[in-house]
Design an enzyme around this catalytic site. Structure first.
Site, PDB file in Angstrom:
ATOM      1  N   GLY A  99       0.718  -1.245   0.096  1.00 42.54           N
ATOM      2  CA  GLY A  99       0.608   0.171   0.036  1.00 42.54           C
ATOM      3  C   GLY A  99       1.140   1.381   0.457  1.00 42.54           C
ATOM      4  O   GLY A  99       0.036   2.284   0.143  1.00 42.54           O
ATOM      5  N   CYS A 100       2.179   1.228  -0.050  1.00 43.37           N
ATOM      6  CA  CYS A 100       3.048   2.255  -0.174  1.00 43.37           C
ATOM      7  C   CYS A 100       3.494   1.971  -1.560  1.00 43.37           C
ATOM      8  O   CYS A 100       3.871   1.074  -1.653  1.00 43.37           O
ATOM      9  CB  CYS A 100       4.016   2.445   0.832  1.00 43.37           C
ATOM     10  SG  CYS A 100       3.522   1.886   2.670  1.00 43.37           S
ATOM     11  N   GLN A 101       3.613   3.163  -1.990  1.00 49.09           N
ATOM     12  CA  GLN A 101       4.536   3.405  -3.261  1.00 49.09           C
ATOM     13  C   GLN A 101       5.624   3.174  -3.291  1.00 49.09           C
ATOM     14  O   GLN A 101       6.145   3.077  -4.369  1.00 49.09           O
ATOM     15  CB  GLN A 101       4.671   4.593  -4.095  1.00 49.09           C
ATOM     16  CG  GLN A 101       4.170   5.422  -4.958  1.00 49.09           C
ATOM     17  CD  GLN A 101       4.224   6.552  -5.450  1.00 49.09           C
ATOM     18  OE1 GLN A 101       3.286   7.454  -4.727  1.00 49.09           O
ATOM     19  NE2 GLN A 101       3.632   7.053  -6.908  1.00 49.09           N
TER      20      GLN A 101
END
Length: 140
Positions: free
Chosen positions: A50-52
């Protein structure tokens, strides 16, 4: 958490920054104070989805039942945000972490409105992942 300020000092230091450029630099500086992760801690199970950017967060329980954090990111500002989250959760038990709503704290720092939407989403993903992982820690 050697080297990182406590929550009150973080707020004081943040309020002393004159503008957002200084605040970003301070956040990046906090990230630079995180201890390097071991290869074992860089295991895929510690990678936050969910983190770029790539973000790893490893957690263990101390003898006193407090959660001990280790983390890293391939992006300097995100690594700083990891450090901010660790400061908020420092010296807490799994149950205290699950109960603590950190969003008002981020609102007080005005982080939400000064981060890009993808960074804000990543920060939320980090918080959710930590809560899930500490729930599993306390269950074992």
């Amino acid at each position: 958490m050697a080297g990182l300020p406590d929550r009150d000092k973080l707020i004081r230091n943040f309020s002393r920054c004159l503008n957002w450029e200084e605040k970003y630099l301070y956040i990046i500086e906090l990230g630079g104070q995180l201890a390097p992760l071991t290869e074992q801690q860089r295991h895929p199970e510690n990678l936050i989805s969910g983190c770029q950017s790539q973000v790893w967060i490893a957690m263990t329980l101390s003898a006193e039942g407090h959660v001990i954090f280790a983390g890293d990111s391939d992006a300097a500002i995100v690594k700083g945000l990891v450090a901010v989250v660790f400061i908020l959760y420092h010296d807490l038990t799994p149950q205290q972490i699950i109960s603590l709503d950190v969003r008002p704290f981020f609102a007080d720092l005005a982080l939400s409105q000064h981060l890009t939407p993808s960074r804000s989403q990543g920060l939320e993903a980090m918080i959710r992942a930590i809560r899930t992982k500490v729930a599993n820690l306390s269950a074992h």
